[in-house]
Design a protein around this motif. Structure first.
Motif, mmCIF file in Angstrom:
data_model
loop_
_atom_site.group_PDB
_atom_site.id
_atom_site.type_symbol
_atom_site.label_atom_id
_atom_site.label_comp_id
_atom_site.label_asym_id
_atom_site.label_seq_id
_atom_site.Cartn_x
_atom_site.Cartn_y
_atom_site.Cartn_z
ATOM 1 N N UNK A 305 6.470 -6.778 17.667
ATOM 2 C CA UNK A 305 5.766 -5.954 16.708
ATOM 3 C C UNK A 305 6.207 -4.506 16.811
ATOM 4 N N UNK A 306 7.510 -4.273 16.882
ATOM 5 C CA UNK A 306 8.060 -2.939 16.816
ATOM 6 C C UNK A 306 7.992 -2.423 15.392
ATOM 7 N N UNK A 307 8.494 -1.165 15.192
ATOM 8 C CA UNK A 307 8.379 -0.546 13.886
ATOM 9 C C UNK A 307 9.002 -1.364 12.774
ATOM 10 N N UNK A 308 10.194 -1.926 13.031
ATOM 11 C CA UNK A 308 10.879 -2.693 11.990
ATOM 12 C C UNK A 308 10.090 -3.937 11.619
ATOM 13 N N UNK A 309 9.522 -4.617 12.608
ATOM 14 C CA UNK A 309 8.760 -5.826 12.316
ATOM 15 C C UNK A 309 7.437 -5.509 11.641
ATOM 16 N N UNK A 310 6.842 -4.368 11.941
ATOM 17 C CA UNK A 310 5.624 -3.975 11.235
ATOM 18 C C UNK A 310 5.919 -3.856 9.741
ATOM 19 N N UNK A 311 7.041 -3.214 9.405
ATOM 20 C CA UNK A 311 7.433 -3.105 8.000
ATOM 21 C C UNK A 311 7.624 -4.486 7.381
ATOM 22 N N UNK A 312 8.319 -5.372 8.112
ATOM 23 C CA UNK A 312 8.555 -6.717 7.597
ATOM 24 C C UNK A 312 7.267 -7.495 7.430
ATOM 25 N N UNK A 314 4.215 -6.260 6.891
ATOM 26 C CA UNK A 314 3.474 -5.732 5.751
ATOM 27 C C UNK A 314 4.106 -6.166 4.436
ATOM 28 N N UNK A 315 5.422 -6.162 4.385
ATOM 29 C CA UNK A 315 6.098 -6.603 3.174
ATOM 30 C C UNK A 315 5.842 -8.066 2.873
ATOM 31 N N UNK A 316 5.835 -8.892 3.920
ATOM 32 C CA UNK A 316 5.569 -10.321 3.749
ATOM 33 C C UNK A 316 4.150 -10.554 3.236
ATOM 34 N N UNK A 317 3.178 -9.880 3.839
ATOM 35 C CA UNK A 317 1.794 -10.035 3.394
ATOM 36 C C UNK A 317 1.630 -9.527 1.961
ATOM 37 N N UNK A 318 2.301 -8.417 1.645
ATOM 38 C CA UNK A 318 2.223 -7.892 0.276
ATOM 39 C C UNK A 318 2.788 -8.899 -0.727
ATOM 40 N N UNK A 319 3.898 -9.533 -0.367
ATOM 41 C CA UNK A 319 4.490 -10.549 -1.245
ATOM 42 C C UNK A 319 3.559 -11.745 -1.402
ATOM 43 N N UNK A 338 -12.507 -5.806 7.154
ATOM 44 C CA UNK A 338 -12.128 -4.920 6.054
ATOM 45 C C UNK A 338 -11.164 -3.824 6.496
ATOM 46 N N UNK A 339 -11.324 -3.333 7.741
ATOM 47 C CA UNK A 339 -10.437 -2.267 8.213
ATOM 48 C C UNK A 339 -8.992 -2.740 8.275
ATOM 49 N N UNK A 340 -8.778 -3.990 8.699
ATOM 50 C CA UNK A 340 -7.415 -4.527 8.751
ATOM 51 C C UNK A 340 -6.862 -4.754 7.344
ATOM 52 N N UNK A 341 -7.686 -5.247 6.436
ATOM 53 C CA UNK A 341 -7.238 -5.441 5.061
ATOM 54 C C UNK A 341 -6.905 -4.099 4.425
ATOM 55 N N UNK A 342 -7.689 -3.084 4.730
ATOM 56 C CA UNK A 342 -7.401 -1.748 4.211
ATOM 57 C C UNK A 342 -6.098 -1.209 4.773
ATOM 58 N N UNK A 343 -5.844 -1.501 6.060
ATOM 59 C CA UNK A 343 -4.596 -1.046 6.686
ATOM 60 C C UNK A 343 -3.399 -1.663 5.987
ATOM 61 N N UNK A 344 -3.511 -2.940 5.601
ATOM 62 C CA UNK A 344 -2.411 -3.598 4.911
ATOM 63 C C UNK A 344 -2.105 -2.937 3.569
ATOM 64 N N UNK A 345 -3.145 -2.386 2.946
ATOM 65 C CA UNK A 345 -2.964 -1.754 1.634
ATOM 66 C C UNK A 345 -2.656 -0.265 1.718
ATOM 67 N N UNK A 346 -2.639 0.278 2.954
ATOM 68 C CA UNK A 346 -2.481 1.733 3.104
ATOM 69 C C UNK A 346 -1.013 2.116 3.254
ATOM 70 N N UNK A 347 -0.682 3.412 3.074
ATOM 71 C CA UNK A 347 0.695 3.895 3.275
ATOM 72 C C UNK A 347 1.170 3.714 4.706
ATOM 73 N N UNK A 348 0.251 3.539 5.653
ATOM 74 C CA UNK A 348 0.644 3.325 7.049
ATOM 75 C C UNK A 348 1.368 1.996 7.218
ATOM 76 N N UNK A 349 1.181 1.128 6.223
ATOM 77 C CA UNK A 349 1.804 -0.186 6.276
ATOM 78 C C UNK A 349 2.755 -0.293 5.096
ATOM 79 N N UNK A 350 3.995 0.186 5.236
ATOM 80 C CA UNK A 350 4.924 0.195 4.109
ATOM 81 C C UNK A 350 5.282 -1.214 3.698
ATOM 82 N N UNK A 351 5.386 -1.449 2.420
ATOM 83 C CA UNK A 351 5.745 -2.764 1.895
ATOM 84 C C UNK A 351 7.009 -2.686 1.073
#
Length: 351
Positions: A305-312, A314-319, A338-351
């Motif tokens: 769960x490094x930075x690159x995998x966090x991006x991946x 979030x992108x997978x969940x967004x898809x 709800x806090x985790x779902x909000x994190x997925x939709x936030x700019x902190x989790x790039x998609x």
């Protein structure tokens, strides 16, 4: 003359070629040797025999390779080759050999490669449906061979992806199997891909996620229902755990940077009091915090769960959510607050 031609074609899959080269010469391309008689009739005994010597293993690998090469040629020039392949139930033989504990590594790799080539190169619709019918591939996905070998696993997940890329709403029905309880249908290809969607190897992970998205994108209601059920059972808990770890890792990085900034501000203030010279702590502290974040991200690269995998992730969940498949969002909400779902939709989790 017609009887002679049919006899020649039949020898492709039934005659033994151990120690001999085939002389069959179709137009513009040499047809590979015939499938050995002992492979057709006694597949499990074959692996025991071939594993006894390096020469036997090499010969068996070459026979499988050349047989699949001939099938691909026949798919474009002469359908009788594929008919013989089906007549001798060679797909079931291949899968049975893969599931055999006696199969040597090089034979297992060649068989996985053979299945991948067949799935990718059966250009006739009837041939592709034949590969899917009978539940042979479903049995392979439900009970795969030993995939502890990285190369074998790579072939296997690419096979999953290649198959799903060719599916449509009609052919996907052949990938469904009834569950033991009879309540819902199972989708073994999805279940197997879901298990590798969080794998540490980026190539394996990407192929598995592409397989999952492809199946959830099929518009047949029965297939979608089976995929959604498998998502809820196998993938949603795994994704939820990955999201929680990613949120925790992000929080730790930010907390550490905040501590550095606060310490730098305190040191700068103390220095200003001693010397009487005011210092610009904010710019310096901001740089220090940024440096720490960069160093920590570099240290976490290569981990699950490094930075690159966090991006991946979030992108997978967004898809997944963008597909609008019923049950996907609700399945995630069963495991995330709800806090985790909000994190997925936030700019902190790039998609």
């Amino acid at each position: 003359a017609g009887g002679s031609d049919e006899s020649t074609k039949s020898s492709f899959l039934s005659a033994s070629v151990v120690g001999a080269e085939s002389s069959i010469q179709p137009p513009a391309m040499r047809v590979p040797p015939a499938m050995p008689h002992w492979l057709v009739r006694h597949p499990r005994a074959t692996w025991k025999a071939s594993s006894s010597s390096e020469c036997g293993q090499t010969q068996l690998v070459e026979v499988i390779r050349e047989a699949v090469e001939a099938l691909v040629w026949g798919e474009r020039h002469d359908g009788a080759f594929f008919d013989l392949f089906c007549e001798h139930r060679m797909l079931a033989r291949f899968v049975g050999a893969l599931q055999s504990l006696e199969a040597p590594r090089k034979v297992t790799l060649q068989l996985l490669q053979a299945l991948l080539i067949l799935v990718q190169n059966t250009c006739k619709e009837t041939s592709f449906y034949t590969l899917l019918s009978g539940g042979v591939l479903n049995a392979l996905f439900s009970d795969p061979p030993d995939l502890s070998d990285e190369e074998a696993l790579n072939y296997f997940v690419v096979l999953l992806k290649a198959l799903v890329l060719r599916l449509d709403a009609a052919s996907a029905w052949l990938c469904l199997v009834p569950s033991r309880r009879g309540e819902v249908w199972r989708l073994p290809v999805f279940e197997r891909a879901a298990l590798y969607a969080g794998h540490w190897d980026p190539m394996v992970r990407t192929a598995a996620r592409s397989t999952v998205l492809g199946l959830l994108n099929l518009e047949d209601p029965q297939v979608r229902a089976a995929a959604s059920h498998a998502f809820r059972r196998y993938l949603a808990p795994q994704l939820a755990e990955a999201v929680r770890r990613s949120v925790d890792a992000t929080t730790r990085r930010r907390g550490a940077a905040t501590v550095v900034v606060a310490a730098a501000e305190a040191a700068a203030t103390a220095g200003a009091r001693e010397t009487g010279i005011p210092l610009p702590p904010l710019a310096c502290d901001s740089d220090g915090g940024q440096r720490l974040e960069a160093e920590q991200e570099q240290q976490e690269e290569g981990h699950d769960h490094g930075g690159e995998e966090v991006d991946g992730l979030c992108g997978f969940v967004a898809d997944l959510l963008a597909l609008g498949t019923p049950g996907v969002r609700s399945a995630l909400r069963l495991h995330l607050d709800e806090s985790h779902m909000d994190w997925l939709a936030s700019p902190c989790c790039p998609s």
